[in-house]
Design a protein around this motif. Structure first.
Motif, short mmCIF file in Angstrom:
data_model
loop_
_atom_site.label_atom_id
_atom_site.label_comp_id
_atom_site.label_asym_id
_atom_site.label_seq_id
_atom_site.Cartn_x
_atom_site.Cartn_y
_atom_site.Cartn_z
N VAL A 146 -8.76 -1.91 -2.30
CA VAL A 146 -8.27 -1.10 -2.28
C VAL A 146 -7.17 -1.88 -3.83
CG1 VAL A 146 -7.87 0.18 -1.06
CG2 VAL A 146 -6.27 -0.88 -1.40
N PRO A 147 -7.90 -0.59 -5.39
CA PRO A 147 -6.83 -1.43 -6.20
C PRO A 147 -5.88 -1.22 -6.69
CG PRO A 147 -8.85 0.73 -6.94
CD PRO A 147 -8.30 0.55 -5.37
N MET A 148 -4.48 -2.49 -6.89
CA MET A 148 -3.51 -2.29 -7.28
C MET A 148 -2.99 -1.39 -7.83
SD MET A 148 -2.69 -6.79 -6.98
CE MET A 148 -2.55 -7.39 -5.87
N GLY A 149 -1.31 -1.47 -7.29
CA GLY A 149 -0.99 -0.62 -7.79
C GLY A 149 -0.62 -0.61 -8.73
N GLU A 150 -0.04 0.41 -9.68
CA GLU A 150 -0.08 0.00 -11.50
C GLU A 150 0.60 -0.58 -11.72
OE1 GLU A 150 -0.94 2.46 -13.93
OE2 GLU A 150 -1.97 2.70 -12.68
N ALA A 188 -5.91 -5.21 -3.86
CA ALA A 188 -5.16 -5.88 -2.46
C ALA A 188 -5.60 -5.30 -1.19
CB ALA A 188 -4.08 -5.15 -3.10
N TYR A 189 -5.69 -5.70 0.14
CA TYR A 189 -5.75 -5.71 0.64
C TYR A 189 -5.27 -3.81 1.07
CZ TYR A 189 -7.87 -9.92 1.63
OH TYR A 189 -8.44 -10.70 1.01
#
Lengths: 292, 292
Positions: A146-150, A188-189
DNA sequence: GTTCCGCATGAATCGATAG
DNA sequence: ACTATCGATTCATGCGGAA
């Protein structure tokens, strides 16, 4: 290579006997939950639930590939003000049967069923129990990243010296960091909590099962041309997702109308095959293979 | 009316014997998990855990008010590739002891422990098990209602692009749909899934227990001047929240340093009291009542 | 005073290596 | 063989200092 779909009409416990050993790579299913009303569709009394399910899980254990995975979507009902314990008892008994209880994912239902009770809030989560035959099994983690956090955008603009070399934690937690590993990484996982909405449109089937759920597990645990089994097919969500994702699939349901509906929906073309003789059953009905 | 705080240093199993029957309205605690915290609490092996805890829960059952609630924060760890089953066994045994297993809340930890493993994702949730003595218990649901307006604003503010992708919410089906529901309501009841981050600032205690967690349950299950107990006090988060919310509180910890720290932190004034004689123990140490 | 940015830290788990 | 310790991996948060 052709993708096939097999559909069996009947009791899973019996129909599963037609499948060869170690022939399935992933089982994803949402069985009818235990119910206090005995005679509704699939409503098994919670006292009998464990015994009933163990006869099925025994077959599932046989047909599952040793590197495969079994995902069981289940949640206990409230009985006389308490959460029923049949799910816990089932896990304990399945372990005795030979299953490994590898993990428990949480399905957080974002738009759960509305309602209000004097001593209870709305139930917004279900269990997704992961069982395996071996400690080693196939898992394609990169497929579900998934996309990483901000924070990462700001974080990676400037790397300090300690960021570039591994910087071991002082308190002996054995945990350091090497931020430079994160360069060029935008994903990120995921964790073991899944945030999915429930399906709003009921497809003439009581269980609300969003496509994202089997899709996520199919991506995670199988590759193309693998075989996915749903022994409680219902409206066939698992099968149609598997089909779309180029996985072979097998569905079983006790209700003929569902089986017909799924066949129609998938536009399946029936093709009769000569069956190799297997030891596990001398007499068996002809397998019905569908090809799209 | 004065709010009191009592702190007992020692083994919970023994210290709890000093408390009268039915004298506590809410128990919120996070005991050391099996095989964890070896260097502070000694780490209880998962095979011994159930027996160890049952001696404590037996006392908790005695001291809890019949209309009160016991919230147990716990999570099983992985042992040889499988989730350990001691939590399930504990629930089953506690029911035999007389507890009702009313509900299981999920604490979704947004910032869970990092790491990567070949066959497992990060663990992002813990159990919050609710036990009761009776089917009828006090629950002040309105106290934890979520104000819609604020929540919508906060949610929309934080709704970054990655949030949208991560939630995998589709316009019109997931997130967007709910907005229309919010327009006509001020407040909504929460669900049984709690979204909180752990606190990773060091409080000289390894447990990451955010204040919001006890706060939420104290609001939900007690009113002012009720009594809250934490038999594994640790850094005293539960007590300081209870104190702030005008609830009497009782904390127990085996480590003297934690007890001293909590007293100092709460600015407690010790006051020695004459104790009424109770039947359940003829000789007992003086209760130390602190008044702020 | 705000806002921004650097940085340590955590209820973890697996596999290899050492005793 | 069986247990104990160790190294490697990883990401969101809140704090404090800087802008």
């Amino acid at each position: 290579m052709e993708i096939t779909t097999e559909i069996y009409t009947g009791d899973s416990k019996e129909q599963l006997k037609q499948l060869p050993n170690n022939s399935v790579d992933l089982i994803v299913t949402s069985p009818p939950y235990a119910d206090q009303r005995k005679y509704t569709y699939g409503g098994i009394h919670h006292d009998k639930y464990v015994d009933w399910f163990l006869l099925i899980s025994e077959q599932l254990l046989r047909v599952l590939n040793p590197t495969g995975t079994f995902i069981l979507n289940i949640k206990e009902k409230v009985v006389e003000g308490e959460r029923s314990t049949y799910v816990m008892e089932l896990i304990l008994e399945m372990r005795k049967q030979g299953w490994l209880w590898t993990e428990e994912f949480i399905w957080h239902k974002k738009n759960c069923y509305p309602g209000k009770w004097p001593n209870r809030f709305r139930d917004a989560w279900e269990r997704l129990l992961q069982f395996n035959k071996n400690r080693k099994f196939h898992m394609y983690q990169e497929e579900v990243m998934v996309p990483m956090g901000e924070w990462v955008n700001a974080r990676l603009k400037n790397l300090s010296e300690t960021d570039k070399t591994r910087d071991n934690s002082k308190v002996g937690s054995g945990f350091g960091k090497n931020i430079s590993n994160w360069l060029n990484r935008d994903k990120a996982y995921p964790t073991n909590v899944l945030h999915l909405a429930t399906e709003c449109n009921n497809k003439n089937h009581s269980a609300a099962f969003p496509e994202e759920l089997p899709e996520w597990f199919i991506k995670l645990f199988t590759k193309e041309n693998d075989t996915v089994l749903d022994p409680f097919m219902g409206s066939g969500t698992t099968l149609s997702v598997a089909n779309r994702m180029k996985r072979n699939s097998i569905g079983i349901d006790i209700i003929p109308e569902y089986c017909e509906m799924v066949k129609k929906q998938l536009n399946l073309v029936e093709s009769y095959l000569f069956e190799p003789k297997e030891e596990y059953e001398t007499i068996k009905p002809k397998r019905r293979i569908f090809v799209r």
